[in-house]
Design an enzyme around this catalytic site. Structure first.
Site, PDB file in Angstrom:
ATOM      1  CG  HIS A  96      37.114  39.693  55.622  1.00  0.00           C
ATOM      2  ND1 HIS A  96      37.220  38.342  55.484  1.00  0.00           N
ATOM      3  CD2 HIS A  96      36.838  40.185  54.386  1.00  0.00           C
ATOM      4  CE1 HIS A  96      37.023  38.021  54.211  1.00  0.00           C
ATOM      5  NE2 HIS A  96      36.788  39.120  53.528  1.00  0.00           N
TER       6      HIS A  96
ATOM      7  CD  GLU B 156      38.565  36.636  58.554  1.00  0.00           C
ATOM      8  OE1 GLU B 156      38.184  37.306  57.595  1.00  0.00           O
ATOM      9  OE2 GLU B 156      39.283  35.615  58.447  1.00  0.00           O
TER      10      GLU B 156
ATOM     11  CG  ASN C 271      60.656  55.784  -7.752  1.00  0.00           C
ATOM     12  OD1 ASN C 271      61.380  56.597  -8.297  1.00  0.00           O
ATOM     13  ND2 ASN C 271      59.571  55.299  -8.310  1.00  0.00           N
TER      14      ASN C 271
END
Lengths: 711, 121
Positions: free
Chosen positions: A46, A68, A436
C-alpha cells in the site's frame, strides 16, 4: 504550484519496504493465518503504491495496485493465503525491485514477466475484479448537461446542515466562502430553528442558508463544494433561469418578473390555495396569516430581486460605473447619519430602561441597520490616496532638478482608502515632508557616489491600513539624521539649554521644534520659516501623530499615523460636576489619581509626579469655571500633546466612547478649546476638547500673567 | 499566527511531501509516524488540523480519529484522511469515526491545499 521533491526519498523507502516484504512473505508461508503478517504485507504494498504514484513512479504504482488488491481480499478473509499467492507476490516484489532499478538507470524489466504475474494474481480473485470506486472529488460526474458550464446561470442552493455537523470538524461558513468564489452571491440566513438563548447549545448548528449564486461554473462545481458533507446536510440545488434560451429575447420583450406568490408556491413554501386566499400586500399578509415565516418571504424576495437584476442587466448592457455627487451632499448625509446614530443610542438606552421586550427587538434591529448605514456612508466618502501620490511625482522631478539631484519617487499602497477630508488636509504636510527629504535627506549625486551609493536617490511614499488608522510613510535613502549635529544646532538656536543630554529619539524630535532648520544654508526650497513644527501641528490637528526613524548614512523614514475618518472619534468620556467632555483617545496615555495630599505636596503648583517624571496639568474645572465641589480624589488624564505630556484633571473618567462628531456651528466658531460636540445616549451634549489648543491657550495665559518666558 | 497541521503517515516519503507542500504555504507542520505516535504528540500539543493515513502499524487512522474526537481539544478540529480509490467503504467508516473529509491518494500538492482551504479556511 510545483513542489520539487527529491525522488530518492521514495526509492530509499521503497527498497527498505521491499526487503521487509520479502521477510514478511517468507514468515507468512510458515504461519498463513497470522493476521499481523498479512497486515504488514498489505501495508508495504500500500505504501509503495501510494508514495510511488505521488513521486511520479506511475508504472510501479499501477503494478503494485494489483498485488495490493489481492492482499486486501486476503486480509478480510475472502481468499486464503496459499503457496501460489505467496509465490506470485514474491515474484511481484522482485518485479517492483527491477522497476526501481530501471528508474535508477538499471536494465529495463521484462514486461512479459509483469503481465504474467498480474494475470496469475487476477486468477486468484473470486469472480470479477472488484469494481473501482470512482471518486467524486476527482472525477466529475456527468449528471449535468455539458452545456451548463461556460454559460452564466443563477442557482438557488438550499443548504441545511444537520445540527451535529460541527462534530466532524466541519465549518459551514468555509463552504459558503467557497460558493462565493464561484460568482456573484446573495445569501439569506434562516434562523427559524434557533432556540431561546437559554436553550442554545453552542456545539450545535441551528442555522441554514439559501444562497443565490450567479456563475458560469455549472452545477458540478457547486456539488463538489459539499462533497464532504453530503450526508450531513440537506442540499438542494436548482437552476432558476435558463439563460441560454433567453439570450435571443429582444430587450423590449423582457418577460415580466415572476410574482412573489408564484415563487413561494414553486418553492413549495405555501400551497396555491393559501396563496389565492390572501392577495395583495402579499409579503406581510402571508406572514401575518402565519402561513410562512419572515425568512422564507425574505428569501423569495431575494429570488425575485436576483431575477429582476438579471433582466435589468440585460436591458441596459452598459451600466454606469459611478455617480458623481457634490461633496456637500455627502457631508449632509454623514451629518444625518450622525444624528441617526445618536438617536439610536438613545433608543437603545430607553428601551433598556423600559425593559419592554418588543421595543428592545426593534431597537436591536435599528442598531444593526444604523451601524450598516454608518459604515456604508463612511465608505462613500473614502477615496484612494493614489491621486494625491501622483501629484508628488511632478514635485520631486522639478525640485530635484532645481537642486541638481537625481531622485526617483516610488509609491506603494496607492489604493489605500481614506476619508476625503483627511486626504484634502494631508496634501500640504506631505508636500513639506517630501521637500525636506529632497533638500536635507538625499545627497547630491557626487556625495552619494562618495558614500558608495548609487547616484540616483530614492524617495518611497507608501500608505497602508493599520486598524482604524492609516500609516503614511515617506522614506528616503539619503544621509539620515545626525543626532550630534541636531543637538549642537538646537543649543545654538536656544531651543534646548546647553549641555542637554538627549536620547536619539529625543534628538530626532528636535526637527519639530519651532524655528529649527538643519539646512546649512537657506535654499528657496526649505527654510522659509515654515518648519516641521507646522507639519506636526496640522497632523495632530487631524488627530494623527508623526514619528521619525533614521539611521545615519542610510536614510530617514517619517511615518504619519492618521485616523481613517474625521467624522467619528474614539474618545474618552469624562465628567466634571454635571458636565461631560470627550478627550480624543489617540492622545490619551493613562489615567492617574490626584488626591488632596498630592496637591498639598506640590504647594498648589499644577504639576504631579508620575513615576518619577514631573507632569504639568490643567484643571478643566477651573479653566471652564464649572461650579461645584471637586471630589476628594480626582482623576488626571495624562495625554501627549505636541510631544509633551500634559495632564487634564477631571472628576471622573466614564470610559471609552465612539462618537460622531458634530460641528459647533457659527455661534461658537471662536471657541478655541473645542473641536466639536457629540450627543450621548441620554441626549446630553458632551463637548470634545481640542487638547492642543487648550494647552496653547493656557500657556499664553501664563505668559501674559508672568511676563516671562517659560522653558 | 500561522496554523499548525499534523501529518500522520507511516511512509516517510508521503510525510515529506505533505510537509514540504504545507511549509511552502506558510503552515507549521508536525509529523507522526503512526496513530499511536500522533496521539501521544497531539495530547501534549494540540494542532489546528490533522491529516492522517488509514493503514498504519500500532494504531490505524480510523482508531486515531475516534481517539482524537474523544478528546475535548479535538472535538471540532478538522481531520482529513488519506484514502485510496479501492477504499470506498473506508470513507464512510472514517466519516462515522468523525473525519471531516478525505483526500484520495495519489494526490498533487494543489489538491491537498484545496482541501485544507475547504476545512481550515
Amino acid at each position: 504550484m510545483a513542489v520539487e521533491i527529491d525522488t530518492s526519498a521514495f526509492t530509499e523507502e521503497a527498497y527498505e519496504l521491499l526487503a521487509e516484504l520479502e521477510d514478511s512473505l517468507l514468515e507468512l508461508e510458515e504461519s498463513p493465518k497470522d493476521q499481523d503478517l498479512i497486515g504488514r504485507v498489505f501495508r508495504a504494498m500500500h505504501t509503495i503504491k501510494g508514495s510511488g504514484a505521488m513521486f511520479g513512479f506511475d508504472a510501479v504504482a499501477e503494478f503494485t495496485h494489483n498485488v495490493e488488491t489481492v492482499f486486501d481480499l486476503a486480509r478480510n478473509g475472502t481468499i486464503p493465503i496459499t503457496k501460489g499467492l505467496i509465490d506470485l507476490t514474491l515474484a511481484a516484489r522482485d518485479q517492483i525491485r527491477a522497476m526501481l532499478d530501471a528508474a535508477a538507470g538499471g536494465e529495463e524489466p521484462d514486461q512479459n514477466n509483469a503481465s504474467r504475474i498480474i494475470a496469475g494474481l487476477k486468477g486468484l480473485l473470486p469472480g470479477a475484479a472488484p469494481a473501482q470506486a470512482a471518486d467524486a472529488a476527482q472525477t466529475t460526474k456527468d449528471s449535468a448537461p455539458a452545456s451548463e458550464e461556460g454559460s452564466v446561470h443563477t442557482y438557488r442552493i438550499r443548504f441545511r446542515p444537520k445540527p451535529e455537523i460541527f462534530e466532524n470538524g466541519t465549518n459551514p461558513l468555509l463552504l459558503l466562502d467557497e460558493i462565493r468564489q464561484l460568482g456573484e452571491t446573495k445569501v439569506v440566513t434562516f434562523l427559524e430553528h434557533l432556540p431561546e438563548i437559554e436553550e442554545i447549545n453552542p456545539e450545535k448548528c441551528y442555522t441554514s442558508w439559501e444562497i443565490f449564486l450567479t456563475t458560469d461554473q455549472g452545477e458540478n462545481a457547486i456539488q463538489d463544494i459539499f462533497i464532504f458533507v453530503d450526508d450531513q446536510c440537506e442540499l438542494n440545488i436548482r437552476m432558476l433561469d435558463r439563460d441560454g434560451e433567453e439570450e435571443s429575447v429582444a430587450p423590449d420583450e423582457v418577460p415580466p418578473e415572476k410574482p412573489l406568490g408564484e415563487i413561494l408556491v414553486e418553492r413549495g413554501d405555501i400551497k396555491r390555495d393559501d396563496l389565492n386566499k390572501v392577495l395583495q400586500p402579499l409579503g406581510e399578509r402571508l406572514v401575518d396569516a402565519g402561513l410562512v415565516n419572515k425568512a422564507k418571504v425574505q428569501a423569495a424576495l431575494v429570488e425575485q430581486e436576483v431575477g429582476k437584476q438579471k433582466r435589468e442587466a440585460k436591458k441596459q448592457q452598459v451600466v454606469a460605473q459611478s455617480v458623481r455627487v457634490p461633496s456637500d451632499k455627502l457631508d449632509q448625509l454623514v451629518d444625518l447619519v450622525g444624528e441617526l446614530v445618536t438617536v439610536q443610542a438613545r433608543l437603545t438606552q430607553t428601551s433598556a430602561k423600559l425593559n419592554d421586550h418588543d421595543l428592545q427587538l426593534i431597537s436591536e434591529e435599528v442598531e444593526r441597520l444604523t451601524g450598516e448605514l454608518r459604515d456604508n456612508t463612511m465608505s462613500i466618502r473614502m477615496l484612494a490616496i493614489g491621486t494625491t501620490f501622483d501629484k508628488f511625482k511632478r514635485l520631486v522631478r522639478d525640485l530635484s532638478s532645481e537642486l541638481g539631484k537625481q531622485i526617483e519617487l516610488t509609491t506603494a499602497g496607492a489604493e489605500t482608502e481614506l476619508d476625503k477630508t483627511v486626504i484634502d488636509q494631508l496634501n500640504d504636510p506631505l508636500v513639506h515632508i517630501i521637500r525636506n527629504s529632497i533638500d536635507h535627506g538625499v545627497e547630491s549625486p557626487d556625495g552619494r557616489v562618495e558614500a558608495g551609493k548609487s547616484p540616483v536617490g530614492r524617495i518611497h511614499l507608501s500608505a497602508e491600513h493599520s486598524g482604524a488608522n492609516v500609516l503614511i510613510k515617506v522614506t528616503d535613502d539619503g544621509k539620515g539624521l545626525d543626532t550630534e549635529k541636531l543637538i549642537s544646532k538646537a543649543i545654538e538656536k536656544g531651543v534646548i539649554p546647553p549641555d542637554s543630554e538627549l536620547s536619539e529619539k529625543e534628538a530626532f524630535q528636535l526637527i519639530f521644534a519651532a524655528g529649527f532648520s538643519t539646512a546649512e544654508k537657506v535654499t528657496n526650497v526649505s527654510g522659509r520659516g515654515v518648519g516641521m513644527d507646522v507639519v506636526r501641528r496640522s497632523i495632530e490637528g487631524l488627530r494623527g501623530s508623526i514619528d521619525v526613524q533614521s539611521e545615519l548614512g542610510k536614510g530617514t523614514t517619517i511615518t504619519l499615523k492618521l485616523p481613517l475618518t474625521l467624522a467619528i472619534i474614539e474618545g474618552l468620556l469624562v465628567k466634571i460636576s454635571n458636565e461631560y467632555f470627550v478627550l480624543p483617545l489617540a492622545a490619551v496615555e493613562e489615567c492617574v489619581e490626584l488626591t488632596r495630599a498630592d496637591v498639598t505636596a506640590t504647594h498648589g503648583r499644577h504639576v504631579i509626579n508620575v513615576r518619577g517624571t514631573i507632569v504639568p496639568y490643567i484643571r478643566i474645572r477651573d479653566h471652564f469655571e464649572i461650579t461645584g465641589q471637586p471630589p476628594e480624589v480626582e482623576q488626571i488624564v495624562i495625554s501627549e500633546v505636541e510631544e509633551k505630556r500634559v495632564g487634564f484633571v477631571v472628576d471622573d473618567v466614564i470610559g471609552q466612547h465612539q462618537t460622531v462628531i458634530k460641528g459647533l456651528g457659527k455661534t461658537f466658531k471662536n471657541s478655541e478649546e473645542f473641536s466639536g460636540a457629540t450627543i450621548l445616549g441620554d441626549g446630553t451634549v458632551a463637548l470634545i476638547l481640542d487638547l492642543q489648543k487648550m494647552v496653547r491657550f493656557v500657556e499664553d495665559l501664563e505668559l501674559a500673567e508672568s511676563g516671562t518666558t517659560t522653558p | 499566527m500561522a496554523k499548525t497541521i499534523m501529518t500522520v503517515d507511516d511512509s516517510s516519503s508521503v510525510r515529506q511531501m505533505v510537509t514540504l507542500t504545507l511549509k511552502g504555504e506558510g503552515y507549521n507542520v508536525v509529523e507522526g509516524v503512526d496513530g499511536k505516535d500522533a496521539l501521544n504528540k497531539l495530547k501534549a500539543n494540540p494542532v489546528d488540523m490533522v491529516i492522517t493515513d488509514l493503514n498504519m502499524p500500532n494504531m490505524d487512522g480510523i482508531t486515531l480519529i475516534k481517539e482524537l474526537r474523544a478528546l475535548p481539544a479535538f472535538k471540532f478540529t478538522p481531520i482529513v484522511m488519506l484514502t485510496t480509490e479501492s477504499q470506498a467503504n473506508k470513507k464512510s467508516e472514517g466519516k462515522d469515526a468523525g473525519a471531516t473529509g478525505w483526500i484520495v491518494k495519489p494526490f498533487k500538492p494543489a489538491q491537498l491545499l484545496q482541501v485544507i482551504k475547504k476545512v481550515l479556511g
